[in-house]
Design an enzyme around this catalytic site. Structure first.
Site, PDB file in Angstrom:
ATOM      1  N   ASP A 206      15.245  22.186  37.998  1.00 21.80           N
ATOM      2  CA  ASP A 206      15.075  21.284  39.150  1.00 21.80           C
ATOM      3  C   ASP A 206      13.586  21.125  39.479  1.00 21.80           C
ATOM      4  OD1 ASP A 206      14.581  23.778  40.171  1.00 21.80           O
ATOM      5  OD2 ASP A 206      15.877  23.557  41.929  1.00 21.80           O
ATOM      6  N   SER A 207      12.720  21.829  38.719  1.00 26.04           N
ATOM      7  CA  SER A 207      11.276  21.578  38.814  1.00 26.04           C
ATOM      8  C   SER A 207      10.967  20.128  38.456  1.00 26.04           C
ATOM      9  CB  SER A 207      10.499  22.531  37.896  1.00 26.04           C
ATOM     10  OG  SER A 207      11.070  22.557  36.608  1.00 26.04           O
TER      11      SER A 207
ATOM     12  N   ASP B 130      19.987  23.279  35.670  1.00 27.73           N
ATOM     13  CA  ASP B 130      19.872  23.863  37.019  1.00 27.73           C
ATOM     14  C   ASP B 130      20.851  23.205  37.981  1.00 27.73           C
ATOM     15  OD1 ASP B 130      18.219  25.945  37.771  1.00 27.73           O
ATOM     16  OD2 ASP B 130      16.414  24.705  37.895  1.00 27.73           O
TER      17      ASP B 130
ATOM     18  N   GLU C 243      20.154  29.626  41.659  1.00 32.84           N
ATOM     19  CA  GLU C 243      19.153  30.484  42.290  1.00 32.84           C
ATOM     20  C   GLU C 243      19.796  31.386  43.340  1.00 32.84           C
ATOM     21  OE1 GLU C 243      15.811  28.433  43.948  1.00 32.84           O
ATOM     22  OE2 GLU C 243      15.357  27.385  42.080  1.00 32.84           O
TER      23      GLU C 243
ATOM     24  N   GLU D  73      11.282  35.408  38.843  1.00 34.08           N
ATOM     25  CA  GLU D  73      10.129  34.526  39.106  1.00 34.08           C
ATOM     26  C   GLU D  73       9.167  35.168  40.105  1.00 34.08           C
ATOM     27  OE1 GLU D  73      10.997  30.387  39.799  1.00 34.08           O
ATOM     28  OE2 GLU D  73       8.946  29.940  40.403  1.00 34.08           O
TER      29      GLU D  73
END
Ligand code: KIV
Length: 345
Positions: free
Chosen positions: A80-81, A119, A151, A219
């Protein structure tokens, strides 16, 4: 000898007639690739068992996916970056599921070998496990992915991960800095920098493992915390800004290529990211040269003016134009026949 010189050429011309392989077309199209070579969870487990690092890179479109494929990257993450590096948002929050699905499909067309992980975007899985399963199903069914990533590690997130795995979908977890949670984290902040936070990273990763995740992204945590998590887990850890003691590494495509060279982007490229190239500079230079050459008329020159018409046809064409009352156009054609790179009869 007779066979080689006479039979094979005639056979080949027949095959050509029957074939759908394009010949002498403007665009040849992508070459088919071998679908049997896809990296699977079994391959990743074998690599992990042997202590071989797992390579993960993000991709968002067909060309980036083909590059990852060609480079032999193990896992291609449609992150989703994309919200930030492709759509220009300041965070990952705005990207929608429908937008993610477009990226997933383009990547699936380009990356034939890597394991494809999509994602779950913010707002598409937090309400309930049912919502999470429905979204994960769409990522596989409509996006062509092999697995999903989600996430966080709150109890409801762990339950959702479990439900997705039980629905038959492989799940990659993601702990430490989880960018979708910047609202509660207070920004893009590293995690695991005190005992409570470090323990939480390891415990959350363990909980994700227990519900069946096949790997966990760590991360922006200190290397020692990543080392502890990697040692505590049976499944591979994939680090990003988490140091060298992980089972694999992931970087964002645009960051590692140094694609975003504008001063604004240079500021947001994370400091843990090594830039393996300065592709942005190359792109800027190419665009400036293109602009310059179009402005001064040197592009397109003869080498990039490939389509020919014989002089005989040109003369007939000029006559037809005259018949149509297009005298000016006919004169242009007559003039160009002498000056252009047109072929002779
Ligand atoms: O969206 C993304 O690119 C990611 C990686 C940073 C792991 O989640």
């Amino acid at each position: 000898m007779l066979f080689r010189t006479q039979i094979i050429p005639s056979l080949l011309s027949k095959i050509r007639c029957m074939s759908n392989i394009p010949e002498n077309l403007v665009y040849g199209g992508p070459k088919p690739q071998n679908p049997n070579q896809r990296v699977t969870l079994t391959h990743l487990r074998q690599k992990h068992k042997k202590g071989e690092p797992i390579t993960v890179v993000t991709a968002y479109d067909y060309p980036s996916a083909v590059h990852l494929d060609t480079a032999g990257i193990d896992v291609c993450l449609v992150g989703d970056s994309a919200a930030m590096v492709v759509h220009g948002h300041d965070t990952t929050l705005p990207i929608t599921l429908d937008e993610m699905l477009v990226h997933c499909r383009a990547v699936a067309r380009g990356a034939k070998t890597p394991l494809l992980v999509g994602d779950l975007p913010f707002g598409s899985y937090e309400s309930s496990s049912n919502q999470a399963v429905d979204t994960a199903v769409r990522i596989l069914k409509e996006g062509g992915m092999d697995a999903i990533k989600l996430e966080g590690g709150s109890p409801s997130r762990i339950t959702a991960a479990k439900a997705i795995v039980e629905a038959g979908i492989a799940v990659m977890g993601h702990v430490g800095l989880t960018p979708q949670a910047i609202s509660v984290l207070g920004g893009f902040r590293p995690q695991g920098k005190n005992v409570a936070s470090a323990v939480k990273v390891v415990e959350t990763a363990l909980a994700l493992q227990e519900v069946g995740c096949f790997s966990v992204v760590l991360e922006c945590v200190p290397a020692v915390v990543a080392a502890a998590a990697t040692s505590a887990l049976r499944i591979p850890t994939i680090g990003i800004g988490a140091g060298p003691f992980c089972s694999g590494q992931v970087l964002v495509y645009h960051d590692l290529l140094g694609m975003l060279q504008h001063p604004h982007h240079a500021k947001v490229t994370p400091k843990f990211c090594k830039q393996y190239a300065h592709v942005g500079d190359v792109i800027n230079k190419a665009l400036s040269e293109y602009k310059e050459e179009v402005m001064n008329g040197s592009f397109p020159g003869p080498a990039h003016t490939p389509y020919k018409i014989t002089d005989t046809e040109v003369n007939k064409f000029a006559n037809e134009l005259q018949k149509l009352g297009l005298d000016k156009a006919a004169a242009v054609v007559a003039e160009k026949i002498n000056t252009s790179s047109n072929s002779k009869d």
